[in-house]
Scaffold this active site. Structure first.
Site, PDB file in Angstrom:
ATOM      1  N   PHE A 103      25.705  40.741  46.325  1.00 47.21           N
ATOM      2  CA  PHE A 103      25.913  41.878  47.548  1.00 47.21           C
ATOM      3  C   PHE A 103      25.922  43.058  46.564  1.00 47.21           C
ATOM      4  O   PHE A 103      26.095  43.212  45.294  1.00 47.21           O
ATOM      5  CB  PHE A 103      27.593  41.882  47.929  1.00 47.21           C
ATOM      6  CG  PHE A 103      27.989  41.124  48.914  1.00 47.21           C
ATOM      7  CD1 PHE A 103      26.884  40.576  49.795  1.00 47.21           C
ATOM      8  CD2 PHE A 103      29.142  40.203  49.047  1.00 47.21           C
ATOM      9  CE1 PHE A 103      27.382  39.987  50.941  1.00 47.21           C
ATOM     10  CE2 PHE A 103      29.434  39.533  50.097  1.00 47.21           C
ATOM     11  CZ  PHE A 103      28.366  39.126  50.852  1.00 47.21           C
ATOM     12  N   THR A 174      38.579  44.029  44.050  1.00 49.31           N
ATOM     13  CA  THR A 174      39.319  43.088  45.218  1.00 49.31           C
ATOM     14  C   THR A 174      40.347  41.866  44.717  1.00 49.31           C
ATOM     15  O   THR A 174      41.285  41.785  45.251  1.00 49.31           O
ATOM     16  CB  THR A 174      38.271  42.337  46.075  1.00 49.31           C
ATOM     17  OG1 THR A 174      37.389  43.497  46.448  1.00 49.31           O
ATOM     18  CG2 THR A 174      39.100  41.606  47.187  1.00 49.31           C
ATOM     19  N   SER A 175      40.064  41.755  43.696  1.00 45.44           N
ATOM     20  CA  SER A 175      41.272  40.759  42.898  1.00 45.44           C
ATOM     21  C   SER A 175      42.349  41.317  42.813  1.00 45.44           C
ATOM     22  O   SER A 175      43.413  40.784  42.904  1.00 45.44           O
ATOM     23  CB  SER A 175      40.676  40.207  41.674  1.00 45.44           C
ATOM     24  OG  SER A 175      39.097  39.970  41.512  1.00 45.44           O
ATOM     25  N   HIS A 213      36.584  33.941  48.832  1.00 46.72           N
ATOM     26  CA  HIS A 213      36.202  34.336  47.769  1.00 46.72           C
ATOM     27  C   HIS A 213      36.914  33.433  46.596  1.00 46.72           C
ATOM     28  O   HIS A 213      38.205  33.623  46.766  1.00 46.72           O
ATOM     29  CB  HIS A 213      35.969  35.644  47.315  1.00 46.72           C
ATOM     30  CG  HIS A 213      35.117  36.104  45.910  1.00 46.72           C
ATOM     31  ND1 HIS A 213      35.707  35.755  44.872  1.00 46.72           N
ATOM     32  CD2 HIS A 213      33.831  36.572  45.867  1.00 46.72           C
ATOM     33  CE1 HIS A 213      34.726  36.151  43.965  1.00 46.72           C
ATOM     34  NE2 HIS A 213      33.710  36.680  44.503  1.00 46.72           N
ATOM     35  N   THR A 272      31.296  35.847  50.821  1.00 45.17           N
ATOM     36  CA  THR A 272      30.208  35.728  49.705  1.00 45.17           C
ATOM     37  C   THR A 272      29.045  34.919  50.011  1.00 45.17           C
ATOM     38  O   THR A 272      27.941  35.147  49.929  1.00 45.17           O
ATOM     39  CB  THR A 272      30.731  35.946  48.499  1.00 45.17           C
ATOM     40  OG1 THR A 272      32.108  36.712  48.289  1.00 45.17           O
ATOM     41  CG2 THR A 272      29.723  35.564  47.191  1.00 45.17           C
ATOM     42  N   TYR A 358      61.137  58.408  31.150  1.00 42.35           N
ATOM     43  CA  TYR A 358      59.950  59.497  30.892  1.00 42.35           C
ATOM     44  C   TYR A 358      59.280  59.772  32.033  1.00 42.35           C
ATOM     45  O   TYR A 358      58.390  60.867  31.846  1.00 42.35           O
ATOM     46  CB  TYR A 358      59.400  59.026  29.518  1.00 42.35           C
ATOM     47  CG  TYR A 358      58.835  57.608  29.697  1.00 42.35           C
ATOM     48  CD1 TYR A 358      57.615  57.602  30.290  1.00 42.35           C
ATOM     49  CD2 TYR A 358      59.451  56.773  29.036  1.00 42.35           C
ATOM     50  CE1 TYR A 358      56.885  56.252  30.117  1.00 42.35           C
ATOM     51  CE2 TYR A 358      58.690  55.434  29.261  1.00 42.35           C
ATOM     52  CZ  TYR A 358      57.487  55.288  29.614  1.00 42.35           C
ATOM     53  OH  TYR A 358      56.892  53.913  29.919  1.00 42.35           O
ATOM     54  N   VAL A 379      49.917  51.059  34.931  1.00 43.07           N
ATOM     55  CA  VAL A 379      50.536  52.222  34.947  1.00 43.07           C
ATOM     56  C   VAL A 379      49.409  53.247  35.153  1.00 43.07           C
ATOM     57  O   VAL A 379      49.184  54.011  35.855  1.00 43.07           O
ATOM     58  CB  VAL A 379      51.668  52.530  34.130  1.00 43.07           C
ATOM     59  CG1 VAL A 379      52.290  54.075  34.195  1.00 43.07           C
ATOM     60  CG2 VAL A 379      52.909  51.650  34.208  1.00 43.07           C
ATOM     61  N   GLY A 380      48.728  53.017  33.913  1.00 40.64           N
ATOM     62  CA  GLY A 380      47.643  54.130  34.009  1.00 40.64           C
ATOM     63  C   GLY A 380      46.599  53.840  34.841  1.00 40.64           C
ATOM     64  O   GLY A 380      46.333  52.931  35.278  1.00 40.64           O
TER      65      GLY A 380
END
Length: 510
Positions: A103, A174-175, A213, A272, A358, A379-380
């Site tokens: 794809f 997508t995972s 998939h 897929t 924090y 988190v990031g």
């Protein structure tokens, strides 16, 4: 009094010819980026003449470049020279107009600009307060895309009446979308069971068609589901390899009768292997009988659903719990950009929320904002919303639809050419812009002979460097996948590829 600074390495003691290290020196930023932009522009200008697949051996780059990191700096021009002479020749050129293997991984000038600017800003928008514009932009871009897809307002972050109960988040792949929704579905099922902690996980069962998939089955294991309770439901030509709701009901009912807990069903729009489409509404109706979570993986074909003529593939989406699609596949937005929408955002955040001291702030406590860290694994997070917004803002709905329709038309042209040559067959009906075809059995050829002929055809095609195709296996048949969609592809590239396929096939079977 004299100076108390006796440090021999103080700034005043630095040699005059040794400038301080300034990694973001404005003149360097300007000069380096101008050279990088020139490289990118030249790359797209020349990519058509480059072999799609490289002819290199594992470990080649370490042989060409130093195996140890440099101690001293070098002019940026040296870095760019090594990029051109060593890195580029080892690249598989996904952006090549002769790339038909998987794809597409589409791109555009607006997306590249957006990604560049986001990388330069380098914001880490884990909470709204950490970067209000980054969160607001992501929410806006997701809601714009939801409108293009005509998703129900229950999936939107903001509606005409204010903040909704649903919402979205931009993830890498997508995972990740599957993993976070599996975790939310798992926790909801455990609550229904009255489970103490996770003691009832061995009773939970998940479902998908055998064309789903492989990343789904990996995500299930990561979410803690017993591999013995991952149901892969067989498909066949009678449903064009889509999930059969009748079979799904039988399997789910058998599990329920055995004291197991049907928990999650993954339906796919554009698998897929064969681009099969599972019937979203019918799957949702079956899952509702067991209170199971339904996720729709529309990673590839979801982009096509911005066109009214393809939107019916999402019929019934108002009854599912989540849906994900990836603009980095077919909507001109570079990696990584997977958009996940959930009907009830709290079901996701309840499982994924973190609340360290924090990160506490008034905006979060108000309940008026979305902290996107609570809808993902980590988190990031990157400022992905900027490039998606820039694509939609720059090109508009009409041009994005034109892009999709052009690719579909080229795929249909290729399909018609295959059908007109009696040496070949189209194995499954074409959906969207993928054609699954092969040399067909003829004369004294056995099925095994035919599979081998198709394998040789693919290998010989790819060795030319003039085209790159991949394969799959459908019903024990070795099948070639011809995926149209590279951002630079034109009709002539598709026609040239077909001429090359015919010529190569003649050397094998004529």
């Amino acid at each position: 009094m004299g100076s108390l600074d006796t440090n021999p390495m103080s700034l005043s003691a630095l040699p005059n010819d040794k400038a301080a290290f300034e990694p973001l020196n404005p003149e360097d930023v300007r000069a380096y980026l101008h050279k990088a932009v020139d490289f990118i522009s030249d790359y797209y200008t020349n990519i058509e003449s480059m072999p799609v697949l490289p002819n290199v051996k594992p470990g080649y780059l370490q042989d060409e470049l130093s195996a140890s990191p440099p101690t001293y700096s070098a002019p940026f021009d040296v870095t760019m020279k090594e990029l051109r002479t060593s890195v580029v020749p080892g690249m598989t050129h996904w952006a090549s107009p002769n790339f038909f293997a998987f794809f597409p991984s589409t791109n555009s000038a607006a997306a590249i600009a957006g990604d560049l600017i986001a990388s330069a800003m380098n914001t880490v928008g884990f909470t709204w307060q950490a970067s209000p514009a980054a969160t607001e932009m992501e929410v806006l871009a997701l809601d714009w895309l939801a409108q293009l897809l005509r998703l129900p307002t229950t999936f939107m972050n903001r509606t005409s009446t204010g903040r909704g109960t649903g919402g979205g988040v931009i993830l890498g792949t997508t995972s990740e979308a599957m993993l976070v929704t599996l975790v939310a579905a798992r926790d909801a099922a455990l609550r229904r069971c009255g489970s103490v902690g996770v003691s009832d996980i061995p009773r939970l069962v998940v479902y998908a068609a055998d064309q789903t998939h492989s990343t789904f089955f990996k995500a299930c294991r990561l979410a803690g589901f017993d591999p013995a309770n991952i149901r892969s439901i067989p498909t066949g030509p009678e449903t064009n390899y889509g999930l059969d709701p009748t079979k799904l009901l039988e399997v789910m009912q058998d599990d329920a009768n055995a004291g197991l807990v049907p928990t999650y069903v993954c339906a796919t729009v554009g698998t897929t292997s064969s681009n099969a489409v599972d019937p979203v509404g019918a799957v949702a109706d079956v899952a509702a009988m067991f209170n199971a979570w339904v996720h729709v993986d529309a990673a590839y074909a979801g982009s096509a659903c911005i066109c009214p003529e393809f939107r019916h593939h999402l019929d019934g989406v108002e009854r599912v719990d989540s849906i994900s699609m990836s603009p980095h596949k077919w909507l001109l937005t570079c990696l990584d950009c997977t958009c996940l929408y959930v009907r009830d955002a709290h079901r996701l955040s309840d499982s994924l929320e973190t609340n360290p001291e924090y990160l506490k702030n008034d905006a979060t406590e108000s309940g008026e904002v979305t902290d996107l860290k609570d809808m993902q694994v980590g988190v990031g997070r990157r400022f992905r919303g900027l490039k998606l917004w820039m694509v939609m803002r720059t090109y508009g709905t009409a041009k994005l639809q034109e892009h999709i329709r052009s690719d579909v038309a080229m795929a249909k042209m290729f399909e018609d050419s295959v059908r007109a040559d009696d040496r070949f067959e189209v194995v499954v009906p074409r959906n969207f812009a993928l054609v699954c075809f092969r040399i067909k059995v003829s004369g004294a050829m056995t099925e095994e002979d035919t599979n081998e002929a198709n394998r040789v055809l693919m290998d010989n095609l790819n060795k030319t460097g003039k085209a790159y195709l991949a394969h799959t296996v459908i019903g024990d048949k070795f099948v070639l996948r011809f995926a149209v969609g590279s951002s630079l592809q034109e009709e002539r590239h598709v026609r040239n590829a077909w001429d090359l396929i015919k010529k190569t096939a003649s050397s094998i079977i004529d």
